[in-house]
Design an enzyme around this catalytic site. Structure first.
Site, mmCIF file in Angstrom:
data_model
loop_
_atom_site.group_PDB
_atom_site.id
_atom_site.type_symbol
_atom_site.label_atom_id
_atom_site.label_comp_id
_atom_site.label_asym_id
_atom_site.label_seq_id
_atom_site.Cartn_x
_atom_site.Cartn_y
_atom_site.Cartn_z
ATOM 1 N N HIS A 191 0.821 -1.218 0.000
ATOM 2 C CA HIS A 191 0.000 0.000 0.000
ATOM 3 C C HIS A 191 0.852 1.264 0.000
ATOM 4 O O HIS A 191 0.488 2.267 -0.616
ATOM 5 C CB HIS A 191 -0.966 -0.019 1.177
ATOM 6 C CG HIS A 191 -1.996 -1.090 1.055
ATOM 7 N ND1 HIS A 191 -2.987 -1.043 0.112
ATOM 8 C CD2 HIS A 191 -2.165 -2.259 1.715
ATOM 9 C CE1 HIS A 191 -3.733 -2.133 0.202
ATOM 10 N NE2 HIS A 191 -3.247 -2.884 1.168
ATOM 11 N N ARG A 334 -15.352 0.826 -4.469
ATOM 12 C CA ARG A 334 -15.270 -0.458 -3.786
ATOM 13 C C ARG A 334 -15.793 -0.280 -2.363
ATOM 14 O O ARG A 334 -15.345 0.614 -1.645
ATOM 15 C CB ARG A 334 -13.817 -0.936 -3.748
ATOM 16 C CG ARG A 334 -13.627 -2.252 -3.001
ATOM 17 C CD ARG A 334 -12.210 -2.778 -3.150
ATOM 18 N NE ARG A 334 -11.232 -2.002 -2.419
ATOM 19 C CZ ARG A 334 -9.901 -2.165 -2.512
ATOM 20 N NH1 ARG A 334 -9.418 -3.075 -3.339
ATOM 21 N NH2 ARG A 334 -9.066 -1.434 -1.811
ATOM 22 N N GLU A 432 -10.763 -11.257 -7.298
ATOM 23 C CA GLU A 432 -9.459 -11.372 -6.644
ATOM 24 C C GLU A 432 -9.269 -12.742 -6.008
ATOM 25 O O GLU A 432 -8.197 -13.052 -5.503
ATOM 26 C CB GLU A 432 -9.275 -10.255 -5.613
ATOM 27 C CG GLU A 432 -10.467 -10.029 -4.719
ATOM 28 C CD GLU A 432 -10.420 -8.670 -4.019
ATOM 29 O OE1 GLU A 432 -9.321 -8.116 -3.854
ATOM 30 O OE2 GLU A 432 -11.490 -8.178 -3.628
ATOM 31 N N ASP A 456 -4.289 -9.056 -5.184
ATOM 32 C CA ASP A 456 -4.654 -10.220 -4.372
ATOM 33 C C ASP A 456 -4.833 -11.477 -5.215
ATOM 34 O O ASP A 456 -4.533 -12.582 -4.758
ATOM 35 C CB ASP A 456 -5.943 -9.938 -3.591
ATOM 36 C CG ASP A 456 -5.674 -9.165 -2.304
ATOM 37 O OD1 ASP A 456 -4.529 -9.201 -1.826
ATOM 38 O OD2 ASP A 456 -6.602 -8.532 -1.777
ATOM 39 N N CYS A 503 -8.235 -3.216 -11.914
ATOM 40 C CA CYS A 503 -7.830 -2.109 -11.047
ATOM 41 C C CYS A 503 -6.600 -2.455 -10.217
ATOM 42 O O CYS A 503 -6.191 -1.670 -9.364
ATOM 43 C CB CYS A 503 -8.978 -1.688 -10.127
ATOM 44 S SG CYS A 503 -9.584 -3.014 -9.062
#
Length: 571
Positions: A191, A334, A432, A456, A503
């Site tokens: 992240h 999301r 994912e 993921d 994405c």
């Protein structure tokens, strides 16, 4: 003497500046017996005053970079520092036990921390323990005359060097001064790396030895294009990299000419190139880079940057701000993806051995339905102001999607009955989990779109933690097994006339883009600074040629073989 080492290129660009080490200093001390009580108590007063001055500066910086609401967390720190009960207890401890100030501070604050942590039925009071722990570190730093690094206090151009950076650390960085990031740990999909790309700060992560090899104040070069790091470069090396930095800026200026153009291939096929965001504050970069939509709005940051569960109205205002500013371009939101490595300080989730495989994302939403309903109502209200799409994360089964859709439908009906204006909302899921990818043909009959979250999906398919350096070799975005899952989703969706986006970070990867174009992906969504580079690449590629490339890639055996195929096809 210059030192060279290598890490993972995580955010494009070249940074050259003095190193600023963001590492915890040694705050250890020994308990001593003192004789001058008054002098020791005066040390406490001085440390409290200096700590308060630090926090005021941090608060002002946070307000400037993050907004007034986020800066309010530092009000709690100031209140602790000004609390006469706590300072009185510390001074009394010095007088009664004849101990040094450091020992008195530690014993008193430990008592408060233990007391607040024991309040398991009150999340707000438990959070005060974290405030006191933070404040204690700052008081001790002044008592010990040790510098406590803080990115919010940086006031000159630096390369930030750290073991790792949390999302909240990265969110506080001031781009005016932080010119580069260098860490021991992490990967391209961590992240902090994603946020560095959003902030357009060159970054090299996973360098392993950065905090050992780089001293504070020494000049360091961080090449976010190749992953190279040079410490204390000589004049010739410095000149070479200054030119490379200038060349990259010139390349960016060339890409900027494409800002208002459509994303089309050399043979005229149109794609959508969108951007990923974490909050409304990211929109200027989205618009400046000519993104054709927001392909991923990570709403969990709205929860993570707050000290409470955001109310319906707070969420509505954030979502409304984004859809309005995008002026009719699609915004894919999301729903809350908390869990795994994303935690809320005010909401304690159960401890799990495998949190990435546990209670997270849609699993929390379907269990804590009032939180989910609040978010859905806010989203539905915001949909009246623009083009809003909603997607559910971590969907593994059709039953989960149907349950989420049922709750969505119920909230939509309630708002309609109350006369609340709403827009037409597309409903989809993130792909994912491999189980969902394999059942894409079944899902495609019941939803409007898919968005493939490759970060993921790759980790789950390869059974490899993307943040674990020991298994980093298994994080293979071009592995034919990953490409076949993606192809299965695109084929199933298109058979039902449905739209497929991506994405994950793979969507903006120059190696992956040609293959994805050949597979027929409809939308590529990425960090905003990658939009124009991707659009430029697309304009050079013919989709018929890329389809041939994609077929070869699907038939390949290894990740490296696919890379070689792309390099041969795209020269």
């Amino acid at each position: 003497m210059a030192k060279n080492f290598k890490g993972i290129a995580a955010s494009n660009g070249v940074a050259i500046a003095k190193a600023y080490l963001l590492v915890d200093p040694d705050l250890s001390f020994s308990k001593t017996t003192i004789t001058d009580v008054t002098a020791e108590q005066a040390r406490v007063d001085d440390a409290l005053k200096a700590a308060s001055a630090d926090v005021e500066i941090i608060k002002a910086k946070a307000a400037k970079n993050l907004g007034a609401d986020e800066a309010q967390v530092f009000e709690a720190h100031l209140m602790v520092l000004a609390d006469p009960e706590m300072s009185g207890a510390i001074k009394q401890k010095i007088a009664d036990d004849k101990v040094n100030a450091e020992q008195a501070v530690k014993e008193v604050t430990d008592m408060y921390i233990g007391m607040f942590e024991a309040m398991t039925d009150n999340a707000y009071m438990q959070e005060r323990a974290a405030d006191i722990r933070d404040v204690t570190k700052r008081i001790l730093s002044h008592l010990l005359d040790v510098s406590l690094p803080n990115p919010a206090l940086i006031d000159e151009e630096v390369v930030l060097v750290s073991k790792d950076l949390t999302p909240s650390d990265t969110a506080q960085l001031d781009r005016q001064f932080v010119k580069g990031i260098l860490t021991d740990l992490g990967g391209r999909t961590a992240h902090a790396s994603i946020m560095a790309r959003t902030l357009e700060i060159p970054a090299v992560v996973g360098a392993e030895v950065a905090t050992q090899e780089v001293a504070a104040g020494v000049t360091v070069i961080v090449d976010g294009l190749t992953g190279d790091v040079i410490v204390d470069p000589d004049a010739a090396t410095l000149a070479t990299y200054q030119q490379k930095a200038a060349d990259y800026q010139a390349q960016r200026a060339e890409w900027a000419l494409l800002k208002d153009q459509q994303s089309t291939s050399a043979d005229g096929k149109t794609f959508v190139v969108g951007a990923n965001i974490g909050s409304p504050k990211d929109l200027p970069a989205v618009l400046d880079n000519g993104a054709e939509g927001v392909g991923l709005y990570r709403t969990e940051f709205l929860y993570m940057e707050s000290d409470h569960l955001p109310t319906e109205d707070e969420q509505f205002e954030a979502y409304k701000a984004v859809v309005e500013k995008m002026a009719g371009k699609p915004v894919t939101v999301r729903t809350m993806d908390i869990g795994g490595d994303k935690h809320l300080s005010y909401w304690k989730l159960p401890e799990e051995e495998n949190p990435f495989l546990g209670y997270r994302a849609i699993r929390i939403s379907l269990d804590q339905t009032e939180i989910f309903r609040t978010q859905l109502r806010a989203l539905l209200r915001a949909s009246a102001f623009g083009n809003l799409w909603i997607m559910f994360p971590m969907i593994a089964t059709l039953a989960e999607f149907r349950a989420a859709k049922q709750i969505y439908t119920e909230e939509r009906e309630k708002l309609a009955t109350a006369g609340v204006a709403m827009g037409d909302v597309k409903l989809g899921i993130m792909i994912e989990i491999p189980a969902a990818a394999m059942l894409a043909d079944k899902f495609a009959k019941e939803l409007d779109f898919f968005s493939i979250g490759t970060n993921d999906l790759i980790g789950y398919t390869m059974a490899a933690d993307r943040g674990n350096d020991k298994v980093a070799y298994l994080y293979q975005p071009y592995n034919p097994s990953i490409l076949r899952l993606i192809n299965n989703v695109i084929t199933a969706a298109h058979k039902e006339g449905k739209f497929v986006a991506m994405c994950g970070e793979m969507a903006g990867d120059p190696v992956a883009v040609p293959v994805l174009m050949g597979l027929g992906l409809d939308e590529f969504s990425m960090s905003a600074p990658s939009v124009l580079q991707t659009r430029s690449l697309m304009k050079k590629l013919n989709t018929a040629d890329m389809k041939v490339l994609a077929e070869k890639a699907l038939d390949a055996e290894t990740n490296d073989e696919v890379i070689a195929l792309v390099e041969a096809a795209v020269k």
